[in-house]
Motif scaffolding. Structure first.
Motif, PDB file in Angstrom:
ATOM      1  N   VAL A 173      21.947  43.298  73.931  1.00 45.84           N
ATOM      2  CA  VAL A 173      23.299  43.301  74.479  1.00 45.84           C
ATOM      3  C   VAL A 173      24.229  42.852  73.357  1.00 45.84           C
ATOM      4  N   GLY A 174      25.494  43.236  73.447  1.00 51.38           N
ATOM      5  CA  GLY A 174      26.412  42.826  72.395  1.00 51.38           C
ATOM      6  C   GLY A 174      27.855  43.090  72.760  1.00 51.38           C
ATOM      7  N   ALA A 175      28.721  42.563  71.926  1.00 48.47           N
ATOM      8  CA  ALA A 175      30.166  42.778  72.057  1.00 48.47           C
ATOM      9  C   ALA A 175      30.733  43.030  70.678  1.00 48.47           C
ATOM     10  N   VAL A 199      28.010  51.788  76.792  1.00 48.51           N
ATOM     11  CA  VAL A 199      29.134  51.032  76.235  1.00 48.51           C
ATOM     12  C   VAL A 199      30.292  51.059  77.218  1.00 48.51           C
ATOM     13  N   TYR A 200      30.976  49.938  77.328  1.00 44.59           N
ATOM     14  CA  TYR A 200      32.217  49.874  78.102  1.00 44.59           C
ATOM     15  C   TYR A 200      33.347  49.569  77.123  1.00 44.59           C
ATOM     16  N   TYR A 201      34.282  50.504  76.986  1.00 48.34           N
ATOM     17  CA  TYR A 201      35.417  50.367  76.074  1.00 48.34           C
ATOM     18  C   TYR A 201      36.630  49.847  76.842  1.00 48.34           C
ATOM     19  N   GLN A 202      37.306  48.855  76.274  1.00 50.52           N
ATOM     20  CA  GLN A 202      38.511  48.332  76.904  1.00 50.52           C
ATOM     21  C   GLN A 202      39.531  47.967  75.829  1.00 50.52           C
ATOM     22  N   TYR A 203      40.802  47.993  76.223  1.00 49.98           N
ATOM     23  CA  TYR A 203      41.900  47.783  75.272  1.00 49.98           C
ATOM     24  C   TYR A 203      42.865  46.747  75.824  1.00 49.98           C
ATOM     25  N   ASP A 255      34.554  46.166  72.970  1.00 53.16           N
ATOM     26  CA  ASP A 255      33.496  46.980  73.561  1.00 53.16           C
ATOM     27  C   ASP A 255      32.311  46.091  73.931  1.00 53.16           C
ATOM     28  N   ILE A 256      31.775  46.319  75.113  1.00 52.79           N
ATOM     29  CA  ILE A 256      30.588  45.614  75.573  1.00 52.79           C
ATOM     30  C   ILE A 256      29.473  46.645  75.731  1.00 52.79           C
TER      31      ILE A 256
END
Length: 223
Positions: free
Chosen positions: A51-53, A91-95, A71-72
């Motif tokens: 897992v990572g960020a 991956v979950y991308y967020q801004y 990104d998670i």
């Protein structure tokens, strides 16, 4: 974020700090050509589950106040044989920074396959999203890549990517439902620092997709 090849971690946590002259994703600048500071923290166990960020500053130009991407991700590396590895994950991308930032968030899944031989490492990598950039458009990336040693501690990696919107009525690139990205990267290590110099070119006719030369330096810490 652009995950290049199958990830093989040792058990424990790894922290990365990177500085690039430009944040380029899939051949398109995400910082209007300005430098980027990127940080990541990854953890894996002995079964190759991870897992990572990952985070970077962004700049999408005038009229957009987004200033950061986070990104998670999580996945698992499967060793099919001594030569073949497959990395499966999501991956979950967020801004952040704009009042409409939440609308850009989206999920992506990926399958990254690498084959190691005397000629180097060959890759076939696939990414798929069913809600690209929050547009409800399905989207995919297919990448072919090969990396080989020029000499000890000197690596050259060449890749060709095809990015395609599967619903051009919901999302495209200035009227283009798909485009190609070509990249050549030189990678080496100097006194515990990883150094990369990459030239990238797309078939897009927009300024953000122009031919670019990007340089970066990163440091890895294990604990």
């Amino acid at each position: 974020m652009f995950i290049y090849a199958a990830i093989v971690f040792t058990s424990g946590a790894i922290y990365y700090r990177e500085i690039f002259s430009d944040y380029v994703a899939n051949g398109v600048t995400q910082t209007e050509g300005d430098p980027a500071l990127q940080l990541s923290l990854d953890w894996a166990n002995s079964d190759n589950l991870y897992v990572g960020a990952w985070a970077s500053n962004v700049d999408f130009g005038e009229g957009d106040d987004n200033s950061a991407e986070v990104d998670i991700y999580a996945g698992m590396v499967l060793s099919v044989s001594q030569q073949v590895a497959v990395d499966l994950g999501t991956v979950y991308y967020q801004y952040f920074g704009d009042k409409e930032s939440d609308e850009l968030a989206f999920n992506e899944i990926y399958a990254l396959t690498s084959y190691e031989s005397k000629a180097g490492i060959s890759e076939v990598n696939i990414w798929y999203s069913w809600n690209y950039s929050g547009t409800d458009a399905a989207h995919n990336i297919v990448q072919l890549a090969h990396a080989f040693a020029l000499a000890e501690n000197h690596l050259l990696r060449v890749n060709v990517d095809r990015l395609a919107s599967m619903d051009k009525n919901e999302y495209d690139w200035e009227g283009h439902p798909s485009y190609l990205n070509y990249q050549v990267a030189y990678i080496t290590q100097f006194k515990n620092f990883d150094v990369e110099i990459a030239a990238t070119k797309t078939t897009l006719d927009i300024k953000q997709g122009d031919t670019r030369l990007v340089a970066g330096i990163s440091r890895t810490f294990s604990f």
